[in-house]
Write an enzyme that holds these catalytic residues in place. Sequence first.
Site, PDB file in Angstrom:
ATOM      1  N   HIS A 121       0.818  -1.224   0.000  1.00 44.49           N
ATOM      2  CA  HIS A 121       0.000   0.000   0.000  1.00 44.49           C
ATOM      3  C   HIS A 121       0.849   1.272   0.000  1.00 44.49           C
ATOM      4  O   HIS A 121       0.379   2.345   0.385  1.00 44.49           O
ATOM      5  CB  HIS A 121      -0.944   0.010   1.216  1.00 44.49           C
ATOM      6  CG  HIS A 121      -1.948  -1.108   1.173  1.00 44.49           C
ATOM      7  ND1 HIS A 121      -2.612  -1.547   2.307  1.00 44.49           N
ATOM      8  CD2 HIS A 121      -2.388  -1.888   0.163  1.00 44.49           C
ATOM      9  CE1 HIS A 121      -3.421  -2.550   1.976  1.00 44.49           C
ATOM     10  NE2 HIS A 121      -3.312  -2.774   0.688  1.00 44.49           N
ATOM     11  N   CYS A 133       2.756  15.640 -12.863  1.00 43.68           N
ATOM     12  CA  CYS A 133       3.557  16.441 -13.804  1.00 43.68           C
ATOM     13  C   CYS A 133       4.660  15.605 -14.452  1.00 43.68           C
ATOM     14  O   CYS A 133       5.344  16.069 -15.355  1.00 43.68           O
ATOM     15  CB  CYS A 133       4.177  17.634 -13.078  1.00 43.68           C
ATOM     16  SG  CYS A 133       5.535  17.189 -11.970  1.00 43.68           S
ATOM     17  N   CYS A 152       4.945  19.906  -4.956  1.00 45.83           N
ATOM     18  CA  CYS A 152       5.812  19.134  -5.860  1.00 45.83           C
ATOM     19  C   CYS A 152       7.036  19.987  -6.189  1.00 45.83           C
ATOM     20  O   CYS A 152       6.870  21.125  -6.645  1.00 45.83           O
ATOM     21  CB  CYS A 152       5.071  18.782  -7.139  1.00 45.83           C
ATOM     22  SG  CYS A 152       6.155  18.107  -8.424  1.00 45.83           S
ATOM     23  N   CYS A 155       6.824  20.966 -10.296  1.00 40.77           N
ATOM     24  CA  CYS A 155       5.818  21.858 -10.893  1.00 40.77           C
ATOM     25  C   CYS A 155       5.205  22.818  -9.881  1.00 40.77           C
ATOM     26  O   CYS A 155       4.436  23.706 -10.265  1.00 40.77           O
ATOM     27  CB  CYS A 155       4.725  21.018 -11.554  1.00 40.77           C
ATOM     28  SG  CYS A 155       3.634  20.202 -10.373  1.00 40.77           S
ATOM     29  N   GLY A 191      -1.126 -10.177  11.970  1.00 38.38           N
ATOM     30  CA  GLY A 191      -1.627  -8.871  12.365  1.00 38.38           C
ATOM     31  C   GLY A 191      -2.467  -8.137  11.334  1.00 38.38           C
ATOM     32  O   GLY A 191      -2.376  -6.922  11.205  1.00 38.38           O
ATOM     33  N   SER A 193      -6.639  -7.935   9.647  1.00 38.76           N
ATOM     34  CA  SER A 193      -8.032  -8.380   9.802  1.00 38.76           C
ATOM     35  C   SER A 193      -8.512  -9.102   8.542  1.00 38.76           C
ATOM     36  O   SER A 193      -9.640  -9.590   8.498  1.00 38.76           O
ATOM     37  CB  SER A 193      -8.927  -7.172  10.082  1.00 38.76           C
ATOM     38  OG  SER A 193      -8.763  -6.202   9.059  1.00 38.76           O
ATOM     39  N   PRO A 218      -4.349 -12.083  17.697  1.00 35.14           N
ATOM     40  CA  PRO A 218      -5.129 -12.374  18.905  1.00 35.14           C
ATOM     41  C   PRO A 218      -6.571 -12.743  18.550  1.00 35.14           C
ATOM     42  O   PRO A 218      -7.222 -13.486  19.274  1.00 35.14           O
ATOM     43  CB  PRO A 218      -5.079 -11.069  19.697  1.00 35.14           C
ATOM     44  CG  PRO A 218      -3.960 -10.286  19.123  1.00 35.14           C
ATOM     45  CD  PRO A 218      -3.788 -10.734  17.718  1.00 35.14           C
TER      46      PRO A 218
END
Length: 245
Positions: A121, A133, A152, A155, A191, A193, A218
Amino acid sequence: MSLETGIHSLASRLRSATRVTVLTGAGISAASGIPTFRGPDGLWKSFRVEELATAQAFARDPRTVWEWYDWRRQIISRALPNRAHEILASWSRRFARFTLITQNVDGLHERAGTANVIRFHGSIWELSCWSRCGRSSWRDDEAPLPQLPPRCPDCGGMARPAVVWFGERLDLDVTRRAMAAVECDVCLVVGTSSVVYPAAGLAAEAARRGAFTAEINPEPGARGVDLAIAARAEKALDEIDRMLG
Ligand code: APR
């Protein structure tokens, strides 16, 4: 199956494995003081995904979105990798072919020295140009950021966090590398879901290709894994690592 038996069983699988792939989520950074998304102290309890983690939300109100990412960057900048991160870093040198696929954008696996990390991600420490740009994404470690929204450098337009928002596609190279990594002996899910795809489908894909699959959480929730260890990552990984010797 008792916790002890589960830990023994996973340790013996790992002892004979050469290709090991680990998928992690926010739970692995919980012991470092970083809030998860859907846990009791979860970010999504007090904030709304639609207002913060989509391109539409950013287009509507970039300042609010940046205030939220800047706040998370400050929390993460004060955090340290925990025992779970450290053990996976040592495993990345122990196994002939080790791959760590993380949904986390915090960079703690890299800070622990883990080799071969696939950032599913993106990274909260990377920025990219909202106006596209042509500038490729760049690293920025300042926390707090001196200016919100940051700009940026090419640009002068607005920058956005180089993370994958809901409704956005993953980078093709990232997906390709993850698909190669699920061709393994042991696939361990730690870890998460297991509700956000495509990450939540990786263990089943690994199983389909013959891997032994296990989860450490857990509150285990990954579908169809061979073994679920209901424990905190920093504790269970520590015990397994001691058994591996
Ligand atoms: N050790 C192991 N697991 C833990 C621990 C711990 N110490 N503490 C909590 N957990 C588990 C919780 O039981 C929960 O199942 O970690 C999981 C965290 O789940 P989420 O908060 O949903 O985080 P994650 O699965 O990483 O979210 C996936 O959703 O919000 C988006 O892009 C964001 O990458 C994120 C994705």
